[in-house]
Write an enzyme that holds these catalytic residues in place. Structure first.
Site, PDB file in Angstrom:
ATOM      1  CG  ASP A 151      -2.191   0.794   1.085  1.00  0.00           C
ATOM      2  OD1 ASP A 151      -2.096   1.415   0.316  1.00  0.00           O
ATOM      3  OD2 ASP A 151      -3.034   0.644   2.019  1.00  0.00           O
ATOM      4  CG  ASP A 152      -0.202   4.738  -0.368  1.00  0.00           C
ATOM      5  OD1 ASP A 152      -0.756   4.372  -1.141  1.00  0.00           O
ATOM      6  OD2 ASP A 152      -0.545   5.744   0.534  1.00  0.00           O
ATOM      7  CG  HIS A 209      -9.648   0.893  -0.446  1.00  0.00           C
ATOM      8  ND1 HIS A 209     -10.573   1.467   0.238  1.00  0.00           N
ATOM      9  CD2 HIS A 209      -8.784   1.925  -0.761  1.00  0.00           C
ATOM     10  CE1 HIS A 209     -10.344   2.900   0.573  1.00  0.00           C
ATOM     11  NE2 HIS A 209      -9.312   3.021  -0.167  1.00  0.00           N
ATOM     12  CE  LYS A 212      -6.474   0.581   1.202  1.00  0.00           C
ATOM     13  NZ  LYS A 212      -5.461   1.712   1.237  1.00  0.00           N
ATOM     14  CG  HIS A 243      -2.088   3.973   3.440  1.00  0.00           C
ATOM     15  ND1 HIS A 243      -2.567   5.118   4.369  1.00  0.00           N
ATOM     16  CD2 HIS A 243      -2.712   4.178   2.354  1.00  0.00           C
ATOM     17  CE1 HIS A 243      -3.330   5.698   3.618  1.00  0.00           C
ATOM     18  NE2 HIS A 243      -3.564   5.313   2.371  1.00  0.00           N
ATOM     19  CG  ASP A 272      -2.074   1.016  -3.690  1.00  0.00           C
ATOM     20  OD1 ASP A 272      -0.606   1.265  -3.318  1.00  0.00           O
ATOM     21  OD2 ASP A 272      -2.704   1.251  -3.137  1.00  0.00           O
ATOM     22  CG  ASN A 273      -1.177   4.415  -4.756  1.00  0.00           C
ATOM     23  OD1 ASN A 273      -2.285   3.934  -4.526  1.00  0.00           O
ATOM     24  ND2 ASN A 273      -0.320   4.744  -4.012  1.00  0.00           N
ATOM     25  NE  ARG A 281      -5.237  -1.017  -2.470  1.00  0.00           N
ATOM     26  CZ  ARG A 281      -4.616  -1.716  -1.822  1.00  0.00           C
ATOM     27  NH1 ARG A 281      -4.485  -2.917  -1.873  1.00  0.00           N
ATOM     28  NH2 ARG A 281      -3.455  -1.012  -1.097  1.00  0.00           N
ATOM     29  NE  ARG A 302      -1.974   8.974  -1.148  1.00  0.00           N
ATOM     30  CZ  ARG A 302      -1.821   8.875   0.052  1.00  0.00           C
ATOM     31  NH1 ARG A 302      -1.726   7.743   0.678  1.00  0.00           N
ATOM     32  NH2 ARG A 302      -2.129   9.769   0.696  1.00  0.00           N
TER      33      ARG A 302
END
Length: 506
Positions: free
Chosen positions: A34-35, A128, A126, A185, A277-278, A77, A286
């Site tokens: 995540d991030d 989401h 996660k 994150h 994801d990013n 996602r 992000r």
């Protein structure tokens, strides 16, 4: 180059042999951080300790040009789990809370297609994305029925859930297990008591709880590597040192999950994919379609690979490639269907095939939070990046948890007092962007020298705009006429979608 060619051949053989063998059913493990950025040993960061991700890389392919299509959590996602860009699957922004974006009801997602083909699916951590009917999983332990801290950051709990999933798995049935780590994150917006990145959560200190399987690694702010696109100041270094500690939890979690896979005797039949994801939640990261906001770590490990060190592949890959790769691994053909009476086609590719000529990756970002309407489209090709900012007359928006971060508050405070930012741009330049941005990432990795309005780059700009427009047409992008026109694609224009001019001077 020879090693890469041999690897492609063995990969193709692996697909056939595992798919047809009676003793080994093919399986997939997808690990999504995540991030996360490139704060990893396989990507050249030798300060941070990520031995488990390094081990995975050493028996896999490390992609050096991997990109998300959208720099936001839920939309990204959704692209992983559908193979469709956010503007095509409907997940325009975040799903949670009052943002409340959802994919279109008719989308046929990866878990949906796998279930239809008799493959068991599971998700831990996660999720989401929504709605449930579009993203159904047979086994689901997510933020929808747990605390996200427990199923996304408590790696002991995640390990136990993975063990439970594997214990219920028949050896005669294939599976896909999707692990959505919530690390690294930020959490200063939602759980500030645990630190900027929840780096204190589960560390054993008073009131922080204890994650039995986590041995936190701590880093001095003086020792961290500050990405070129982030300001180099004491505040950002402190921020990054907290991020590093949280990445240590992610790395140890990866090791725990893969060990459970091994203990369940599925390691030798499982394709493992690791990515994020990013971009990182820092300036230029992000929510941006800059290279710094879309470039991702991406590792693919196949059970037949026996080499002792990572193979680096420079081909362009995208998170849109994950769905076609998984379907290919299971020998499943993507179905023919329509959304809003328009044919749906995957524009990604299977990474199990020869992708040596792949040199293009597209981007499509519309929103992050519901208030952050700043649609952008982009294309990477041959070391160049074109970004089209469709709402460029408005200032670039800032999300809630990044706003509260040490790094962004540092920029605000320095801007207000007139102090040196130690950054590659000013805050005004960050907010106010031109309609077109074209960068040569080889000679200008900081993405400062905009070539879009230089006459000598006119032909290159036109070619890249044409390439991007073709992709937007193929994926039925509702924004493809913006900002200077309005799309007409129904009624008299149903068979011939047309951009009609607004005469708004844009």
């Amino acid at each position: 180059m020879l090693e890469k060619s041999l690897l492609v051949i063995s990969t193709l053989f692996c697909v056939c042999s595992l798919s047809s063998g009676s003793d080994s059913r093919p399986n997939v493990l997808v690990l999504v951080a995540d991030d996360l950025g490139f704060e990893l040993n396989p990507y050249g960061n030798n300060v941070i300790k990520t031995p488990n991700i390094n081990d995975l890389a050493n028996r896999g392919i490390v992609y050096s040009n991997a990109y998300t299509t959208v720099s936001s959590c839920s939309p990204s996602r959704s692209t992983i789990l559908t193979g469709l860009p956010q503007h095509q699957n409907g997940m325009y922004g975040l799903h949670n809370g009052y943002h409340h974006f959802n994919s279109f009801d008719g989308v046929k997602s990866l878990p949906f297609l796998l279930h239809e083909n008799g493959i068991r699916t599971g998700i831990i951590g996660k999720k989401h994305v929504a709605p449930e009917a579009v993203y159904p999983f047979d086994f689901a332990e997510t933020e929808e029925n747990n605390s996200i801290l427990q199923v996304g950051r408590n790696i002991t709990r995640m390990k136990e859930l993975a063990k439970q999933f594997f214990s219920m798995q028949s050896k005669n049935e294939s599976f896909l297990l999707y692990i959505g780590f919530h690390d690294p994150h930020r959490c200063g917006h939602t759980h500030p008591q645990y630190g900027e990145f929840c780096e204190k959560f589960g560390n054993g200190d008073s009131g922080m709880g204890k994650i039995p399987d986590w041995k936190p690694d701590y880093y001095s702010p003086d020792d961290v590597i500050v990405p070129q696109f982030v300001q180099d100041t004491p505040a950002s270094r402190k921020d990054i040192s907290a991020q590093y500690t949280t990445i240590s939890r992610l790395d140890q979690g990866v090791g725990l999950i893969i060990n459970e896979l091994k203990q369940a005797e599925f390691l030798e039949s499982t394709l493992i994919l690791f990515t994020s994801d990013n971009g990182i939640p820092f300036p230029n990261g992000r929510t941006n379609l800059y290279n710094s906001g879309t470039a991702e770590p991406f590792i693919l490990a196949l059970p037949v690979q026996k080499h002792k060190q990572a193979v680096v592949d420079n081909a362009y890959v995208s998170l849109l490639d994950i769905t076609p790769t998984v379907l290919d691994w299971f020998s499943i053909t993507y179905p023919q269907y329509t959304l809003f009476h328009r044919d749906v086609k995957l524009t990604g590719k299977s990474l199990l095939r020869d992708i040596s000529n792949s040199d293009v990756a597209f981007g499509s970002h519309s929103l992050h939070e519901v208030t952050m309407y700043y649609p952008m489209r982009s294309v990477h090709k041959d070391g160049l990046l074109l970004i089209q900012n469709l709402n460029y007359l408005m200032p670039f928006p800032i999300d809630q948890d990044f706003y509260l971060s040490l790094s962004f508050q540092d920029i605000l405070n320095r801007t207000q007092t007139g102090a040196d930012l130690h950054w590659s741009k000013t805050l005004k330049e960050y907010y106010q962007r031109p309609q077109l941005e074209l960068f040569n990432l080889t000679s200008d990795p900081l993405e400062i020298d905009n070539l879009a309005y230089k006459p000598e780059y006119h032909n290159i700009l036109t070619d890249m705009q044409t390439l991007l427009q073709q992709w937007q047409n193929t994926t039925w992008d509702p924004w493809r006429c913006a900002p200077g026109g309005v799309l007409q694609d129904s009624g008299a224009y149903k068979l011939n979608p047309t951009c009609l001019p607004l005469l708004n001077g844009l």
